[in-house]
Motif scaffolding. Structure first.
Motif, short mmCIF file in Angstrom:
data_model
loop_
_atom_site.label_atom_id
_atom_site.label_comp_id
_atom_site.label_asym_id
_atom_site.label_seq_id
_atom_site.Cartn_x
_atom_site.Cartn_y
_atom_site.Cartn_z
N LEU A 217 0.83 -1.21 0.00
CA LEU A 217 0.00 0.00 0.00
C LEU A 217 0.86 1.26 0.00
N GLU A 218 1.88 1.28 0.85
CA GLU A 218 2.76 2.46 0.92
C GLU A 218 3.49 2.66 -0.41
N ASN A 219 3.99 1.59 -0.98
CA ASN A 219 4.67 1.67 -2.27
C ASN A 219 3.71 2.18 -3.34
N GLY A 220 2.51 1.62 -3.37
CA GLY A 220 1.51 2.05 -4.33
C GLY A 220 1.15 3.51 -4.16
N GLN A 221 1.06 3.95 -2.91
CA GLN A 221 0.74 5.35 -2.65
C GLN A 221 1.82 6.28 -3.18
N ARG A 222 3.09 5.93 -2.96
CA ARG A 222 4.19 6.75 -3.46
C ARG A 222 4.18 6.81 -4.99
N ILE A 223 4.00 5.66 -5.61
CA ILE A 223 3.99 5.61 -7.08
C ILE A 223 2.77 6.36 -7.62
N GLY A 224 1.63 6.18 -6.97
CA GLY A 224 0.41 6.87 -7.40
C GLY A 224 0.53 8.38 -7.29
N THR A 225 1.17 8.85 -6.24
CA THR A 225 1.38 10.29 -6.08
C THR A 225 2.29 10.82 -7.19
N ALA A 226 3.36 10.09 -7.48
CA ALA A 226 4.27 10.50 -8.56
C ALA A 226 3.55 10.49 -9.90
N GLU A 227 2.72 9.47 -10.13
CA GLU A 227 1.98 9.36 -11.39
C GLU A 227 1.04 10.54 -11.55
N THR A 228 0.29 10.86 -10.51
CA THR A 228 -0.66 11.97 -10.58
C THR A 228 0.07 13.29 -10.82
N PHE A 229 1.16 13.51 -10.12
CA PHE A 229 1.97 14.72 -10.30
C PHE A 229 2.47 14.82 -11.74
N LEU A 230 3.02 13.73 -12.26
CA LEU A 230 3.55 13.74 -13.63
C LEU A 230 2.43 13.89 -14.67
N PHE A 231 1.28 13.31 -14.41
CA PHE A 231 0.17 13.45 -15.35
C PHE A 231 -0.22 14.92 -15.49
N TYR A 232 -0.43 15.60 -14.36
CA TYR A 232 -0.84 17.00 -14.42
C TYR A 232 0.29 17.91 -14.90
N THR A 233 1.53 17.56 -14.59
CA THR A 233 2.67 18.32 -15.11
C THR A 233 2.75 18.18 -16.62
N GLN A 234 2.56 16.97 -17.11
CA GLN A 234 2.56 16.72 -18.55
C GLN A 234 1.42 17.48 -19.21
N LEU A 235 0.27 17.49 -18.59
CA LEU A 235 -0.88 18.21 -19.11
C LEU A 235 -0.58 19.70 -19.23
N LEU A 236 0.00 20.27 -18.19
CA LEU A 236 0.37 21.69 -18.21
C LEU A 236 1.44 21.96 -19.26
N ALA A 237 2.40 21.06 -19.39
CA ALA A 237 3.45 21.22 -20.40
C ALA A 237 2.86 21.17 -21.80
N ALA A 238 1.87 20.32 -22.02
CA ALA A 238 1.22 20.24 -23.34
C ALA A 238 0.47 21.54 -23.65
N VAL A 239 -0.21 22.08 -22.66
CA VAL A 239 -0.92 23.35 -22.84
C VAL A 239 0.08 24.46 -23.14
N ALA A 240 1.20 24.48 -22.41
CA ALA A 240 2.24 25.50 -22.64
C ALA A 240 2.84 25.35 -24.04
N TRP A 241 3.09 24.11 -24.47
CA TRP A 241 3.65 23.87 -25.80
C TRP A 241 2.68 24.39 -26.86
N TYR A 242 1.41 24.09 -26.70
CA TYR A 242 0.41 24.52 -27.67
C TYR A 242 0.30 26.05 -27.69
N ALA A 243 0.38 26.68 -26.51
CA ALA A 243 0.33 28.14 -26.45
C ALA A 243 1.55 28.75 -27.14
N LEU A 244 2.72 28.16 -26.94
CA LEU A 244 3.94 28.63 -27.60
C LEU A 244 3.82 28.46 -29.11
#
Length: 168
Positions: free
Chosen positions: A52-79
């Motif tokens: 559970l602890e391992n899954g929680q750490r990985i899940g937190t990293a996944e969620t962070f990277l998903f939203y970071t990737q989403l923001l990066a895609a929006v920034a790329w499109y704006a550029l």
């Protein structure tokens, strides 16, 4: 003028590299998150705490990277939009492709689905199990969205380069 064009292209290239790197990292972590969920679910309602602890750490990293990737895609499109407008082009004509539209709709659906997941704690066995089971298709959908994103970016780069370096 050539220096301005080169600088504009360099910004697009750096943004592309950043976006593709984030997308690759996200994909790796999403696969690890799916594997972690698949390891936890069979042990429910009393899973191993270390899993559970391992899954929680990985899940937190996944969620962070998903939203970071989403923001990066929006920034790329704006550029990219700014670049097209700087050349007096129509951003819709240059940047709006079926792949981009598909990715945008998919991203909106996946974000909405993430917020719609039921909230549950380990004390609520049924709710917790349901949440974890619903996370798998959500993660698969997030992972699948990397494909149209990468295709869109790689297909739009030549259009942007051609527009930028076309004889004025």
């Amino acid at each position: 003028m050539a220096g301005v064009k080169a600088a504009a292209w360099e910004r697009i290239e750096v943004a592309t590299l950043l976006l593709l790197t984030l997308t690759g990292l996200f994909a790796l972590i999403a696969v690890a998150d799916i594997a972690a969920l698949l390891a936890v679910i069979p042990g429910l309602p009393t899973p191993s705490l270390s899993l559970l602890e391992n899954g929680q750490r990985i899940g937190t990293a996944e969620t962070f990277l998903f939203y970071t990737q989403l923001l990066a895609a929006v920034a790329w499109y704006a550029l990219a939009t700014l670049l097209v407008r700087s050349r007096d082009g129509d951003p819709d004509a240059v940047l709006r492709t079926r792949t981009v539209v598909f990715w945008r709709i998919g991203a909106a659906v996946v974000v909405a689905a993430g917020f719609a997941l039921p909230h549950a704690t380990l004390a609520d066995e049924h709710g917790f199990t349901l949440r974890l089971e619903l996370m798998i298709p959500l993660l698969v959908a997030r992972l699948a969205l990397t494909v149209p994103l990468v295709i869109a970016v790689l297909r739009l780069r030549p259009r942007l380069r051609e527009l930028l370096f076309a004889a004025a």
